[in-house]
Design a protein around this motif. Structure first.
Motif, mmCIF file in Angstrom:
data_model
loop_
_atom_site.group_PDB
_atom_site.id
_atom_site.type_symbol
_atom_site.label_atom_id
_atom_site.label_comp_id
_atom_site.label_asym_id
_atom_site.label_seq_id
_atom_site.Cartn_x
_atom_site.Cartn_y
_atom_site.Cartn_z
ATOM 1 N N ASN A 297 0.820 -1.220 0.000
ATOM 2 C CA ASN A 297 0.000 0.000 0.000
ATOM 3 C C ASN A 297 0.847 1.260 0.000
ATOM 4 N N GLN A 298 1.973 1.203 0.682
ATOM 5 C CA GLN A 298 2.855 2.367 0.715
ATOM 6 C C GLN A 298 3.437 2.644 -0.671
ATOM 7 N N GLN A 299 3.738 1.590 -1.408
ATOM 8 C CA GLN A 299 4.307 1.756 -2.738
ATOM 9 C C GLN A 299 3.324 2.408 -3.692
ATOM 10 N N PHE A 300 2.030 2.091 -3.523
ATOM 11 C CA PHE A 300 1.014 2.621 -4.440
ATOM 12 C C PHE A 300 0.181 3.722 -3.794
ATOM 13 N N ALA A 301 0.721 4.391 -2.776
ATOM 14 C CA ALA A 301 -0.010 5.464 -2.105
ATOM 15 C C ALA A 301 -0.191 6.649 -3.037
ATOM 16 N N ARG A 302 -1.205 7.477 -2.742
ATOM 17 C CA ARG A 302 -1.510 8.623 -3.595
ATOM 18 C C ARG A 302 -0.350 9.605 -3.662
ATOM 19 N N ARG A 303 0.420 9.722 -2.567
ATOM 20 C CA ARG A 303 1.511 10.690 -2.577
ATOM 21 C C ARG A 303 2.604 10.305 -3.573
ATOM 22 N N ASN A 304 2.628 9.023 -4.001
ATOM 23 C CA ASN A 304 3.612 8.589 -4.992
ATOM 24 C C ASN A 304 3.083 8.687 -6.423
ATOM 25 N N ASN A 305 1.884 9.234 -6.575
ATOM 26 C CA ASN A 305 1.289 9.376 -7.904
ATOM 27 C C ASN A 305 1.836 10.638 -8.566
ATOM 28 N N THR A 306 2.445 10.484 -9.705
ATOM 29 C CA THR A 306 3.021 11.622 -10.430
ATOM 30 C C THR A 306 2.291 11.875 -11.745
ATOM 31 N N ALA A 307 1.035 11.470 -11.828
ATOM 32 C CA ALA A 307 0.279 11.652 -13.067
ATOM 33 C C ALA A 307 -0.027 13.117 -13.314
ATOM 34 N N HIS A 308 -0.183 13.916 -12.248
ATOM 35 C CA HIS A 308 -0.519 15.328 -12.391
ATOM 36 C C HIS A 308 0.574 16.163 -11.717
ATOM 37 N N ALA A 309 1.012 17.188 -12.405
ATOM 38 C CA ALA A 309 2.082 18.062 -11.906
ATOM 39 C C ALA A 309 1.468 19.326 -11.310
ATOM 40 N N TYR A 310 1.838 19.635 -10.074
ATOM 41 C CA TYR A 310 1.350 20.835 -9.398
ATOM 42 C C TYR A 310 2.561 21.699 -9.050
ATOM 43 N N LEU A 311 2.569 22.927 -9.551
ATOM 44 C CA LEU A 311 3.719 23.800 -9.354
ATOM 45 C C LEU A 311 3.922 24.151 -7.880
ATOM 46 N N LEU A 312 2.840 24.275 -7.130
ATOM 47 C CA LEU A 312 2.912 24.692 -5.724
ATOM 48 C C LEU A 312 2.647 23.536 -4.773
ATOM 49 N N ARG A 313 2.969 22.340 -5.178
ATOM 50 C CA ARG A 313 2.732 21.160 -4.349
ATOM 51 C C ARG A 313 3.412 21.304 -2.985
ATOM 52 N N ALA A 314 2.654 21.074 -1.911
ATOM 53 C CA ALA A 314 3.144 21.094 -0.521
ATOM 54 C C ALA A 314 3.571 22.479 -0.057
ATOM 55 N N LEU A 315 3.136 23.528 -0.761
ATOM 56 C CA LEU A 315 3.502 24.885 -0.372
ATOM 57 C C LEU A 315 2.314 25.745 0.018
ATOM 58 N N ILE A 316 1.102 25.242 -0.088
ATOM 59 C CA ILE A 316 -0.094 26.053 0.109
ATOM 60 C C ILE A 316 -0.728 25.722 1.453
ATOM 61 N N PRO A 360 -8.500 26.881 -7.943
ATOM 62 C CA PRO A 360 -8.059 26.452 -9.283
ATOM 63 C C PRO A 360 -6.529 26.455 -9.376
ATOM 64 N N ALA A 361 -5.961 25.298 -9.648
ATOM 65 C CA ALA A 361 -4.507 25.155 -9.621
ATOM 66 C C ALA A 361 -3.836 25.964 -10.722
ATOM 67 N N GLU A 362 -4.380 25.941 -11.927
ATOM 68 C CA GLU A 362 -3.734 26.629 -13.042
ATOM 69 C C GLU A 362 -3.671 28.132 -12.802
ATOM 70 N N GLN A 363 -4.766 28.712 -12.311
ATOM 71 C CA GLN A 363 -4.783 30.154 -12.073
ATOM 72 C C GLN A 363 -3.820 30.552 -10.955
ATOM 73 N N LEU A 364 -3.825 29.787 -9.864
ATOM 74 C CA LEU A 364 -2.938 30.122 -8.745
ATOM 75 C C LEU A 364 -1.476 29.937 -9.126
ATOM 76 N N ASP A 365 -1.165 28.855 -9.844
ATOM 77 C CA ASP A 365 0.215 28.627 -10.273
ATOM 78 C C ASP A 365 0.715 29.789 -11.122
ATOM 79 N N GLU A 366 -0.122 30.263 -12.061
ATOM 80 C CA GLU A 366 0.281 31.346 -12.943
ATOM 81 C C GLU A 366 0.471 32.652 -12.170
ATOM 82 N N ALA A 367 -0.442 32.937 -11.218
ATOM 83 C CA ALA A 367 -0.335 34.179 -10.440
ATOM 84 C C ALA A 367 0.931 34.187 -9.591
#
Length: 544
Positions: A297-316, A360-367
């Protein structure tokens, strides 16, 4: 004369027996004997801090104030209160003397006499040897008891067991708590069910209103995981399952690395030492099956999913509930940052649900990226905020004027001393009158010397701030050229370096920057640091 007092005890037990109060009483009597004023604000104390380490809050505050020239003398009862290590003692004494502060001990006045210096060195070496000897004897004694099976490596028994209150670390006193043992057995069985997760098991415990090992109602997934990974439930108590490590990251951008806070890392199973046998609550087979499922379960946890890229990941952070925000993608392909407080209580650890809107991730990332580009292309805003936070800057002519005034004052007092001596030799003044006036002039000279030390300290600080400002401008000039063509990975790397936190409150976005002030600090990723972002912020560069 400004005098500081420093006291320290090593253990919490010494704090309870008020041995530190005995040191304070001795220092108070010593101050009265020498006519020094006693001020509680000038008393620096460390309750329960070992003298083997320099990471002590009271000592840190004392060193900071001596560095700024706040004191002329620091007094302690004896050298081991300053440090148990001889090298540490010499380092601190030299540092204090460079700051214009003399070091004194109540039981042994110290001077530059070779005999006093030798005695200080001998006492420091003996104190260091004594501490090392006691620590080694205690370590070997505990290890022998562990190997003999007469001592348990527990500070408190694991959930499901009880011990004899009179002899809490004896193997013979260990017994099973029937109610908690049933809970532990059910945890292993439930987790092995198809589709079951740690979060689901934790929710079940809270639904049944079962209290935690600490007696609380809200369970944590980390607590449940700790139970499921503890081999003691198979009937064997192991020693050495983990080992302490020093902190490699700072808990705050404003605290030096590893200040008194370390951690533990898991050791390989081959290094574990079986020291005792206790009643088993689960079988070895069930325990191994649970470990295999946890690893899967640890290997397939959501935090290890890299399908979507977030510019501000873990910073908000959410401005309403002060929790972090996770990235989430809807079935329609729209990416959002979602407050953790909107999750179940077992995840958010809050009784009330946060009703902050999806971001909205795209708007916040751009701002945020546009604001970063604005800051880097106009570094004067950073240096201006930095100078304001540090109290501004001096003009060179003002500095020279202060130096010249102090020089003239010193020369004037020295000339008065010469004329006073000539008057005494010419028998114009009596001896008592000469001594009185001579003492007054000497005190004025000492006061001027103190002002000169303060001035030089401020000059050094001003030079350091100027160098930092130049380093900031140089950094901005280096990175601003490639901003327009930066890839996602380059943007992410730059944001990790420059942004401490992004706080979103409805339509308001606050970006808290932490700008590198030297070439070496450009390698530190501030997004990995911990800080209470919602207290009144310390002086730093902020943009809203």
């Amino acid at each position: 004369m400004k005098v500081a007092m420093y006291v320290r005890v090593s253990t919490y037990r010494q704090t309870l027996t008020q041995t530190i109060e005995q040191q304070i009483r001795l220092l108070s009597e010593h101050s009265q004997t020498h006519g020094w004023p006693w001020c509680e604000e000038h008393l620096f104390r460390d309750d329960g801090y070992s003298g083997a380490s320099l990471r002590r809050p009271g000592l840190d505050r004392l060193r900071d104030q001596i560095r700024s020239g706040a004191f002329d003398r620091v007094v302690m009862t004896e050298p081991s209160r300053l440090a148990r290590n001889y090298v540490h003692q010499m380092l601190l004494v030299e540092e204090f003397e460079q700051g214009g502060c003399q070091v004194a001990f109540v039981d042994q006045p110290m001077s530059q006499d070779p005999h006093d210096q030798l005695l200080l060195q001998i006492r420091g070496a003996v104190a260091e040897y004594e501490r090392s000897l006691i620590a080694e004897r205690m370590r070997r004694g505990r290890h022998q008891k562990y190997q003999a099976g007469s001592l348990l490596p527990w500070t408190r028994p694991p959930y499901g067991y009880r011990v004899d209150p009179a002899r809490p670390r004896e193997v013979a006193g260990v017994r099973v708590d029937p109610a908690e043992a049933a809970v532990v057995s059910d945890l292993f069985v439930q987790y092995l069910e198809e589709g079951q997760t740690l979060q689901g098991v934790t929710k079940g415990l809270m639904t049944l209103e079962i209290r935690t090992p600490g007696g609380h109602w809200r369970w944590n997934q980390a607590t449940v995981r700790g139970i499921l990974t503890n081999p003691v439930y198979t009937g064997t108590v192991y020693l050495g399952r983990s080992c302490p490590v020093q902190a490699h990251r700072r808990h705050s951008a404003f605290v030096p690395i590893g200040r008194g806070r370390g951690g533990h890392k898991q050791t390989p199973q081959e290094e574990w030492i079986a020291v005792a046998q206790v009643p088993a609550l689960v079988s070895q087979e069930h325990f191994e099956q649970v470990q295999a499922k946890l690893a899967h379960n640890q290997q397939f946890a959501r935090r290890n999913n890299t399908a979507h890229a977030y510019l501000l990941r873990a910073l908000i952070s959410c401005g309403h509930c002060h929790l972090g925000c996770n990235g989430r993608c809807s079935p329609g392909g729209y990416a959002y940052y979602v407050c953790l407080g909107r999750s179940q209580p077992v995840v958010s650890h809050r009784d009330e649900k946060c009703y902050a809107r999806y971001i909205p991730a795209e708007q916040l990332d751009e701002a945020v990226w546009q604001d970063v580009c604005e800051v880097l292309t106009h570094p004067e805003s950073i240096t201006s905020a930095f100078q304001q936070a540090q109290g501004g800057h001096w003009l060179p002519q003002a500095l020279q004027a202060r130096r010249e005034n102090l020089r003239k004052a010193r020369v004037s007092v020295e000339q008065q001393l010469e004329r006073l001596t000539d008057a005494y030799l010419a028998k114009v003044l009596e001896l008592d009158e000469y001594k009185r006036r001579h003492q007054e002039l000497e005190q004025r000279l000492q006061s001027i010397a103190g002002q000169v030390r303060h001035l030089e300290t401020d000059v050094q600080r001003h030079d350091e701030l100027a160098a930092i400002a130049q380093s900031i401008e140089a950094f901005c000039q280096r990175v601003q050229h490639g901003l327009a063509e930066a890839t996602f990975e380059q943007k992410r790397q730059l944001i990790e370096l420059l942004i401490d936190r992004v706080v979103v409150t409805d339509d308001e976005v606050e970006i808290r920057y932490v700008i590198p002030t030297s070439p070496s600090s450009e390698q530190i990723r501030f997004c990995q640091l911990r800080l209470d972002y919602f207290d009144p912020p310390m002086p730093s560069t902020q943009r809203q």
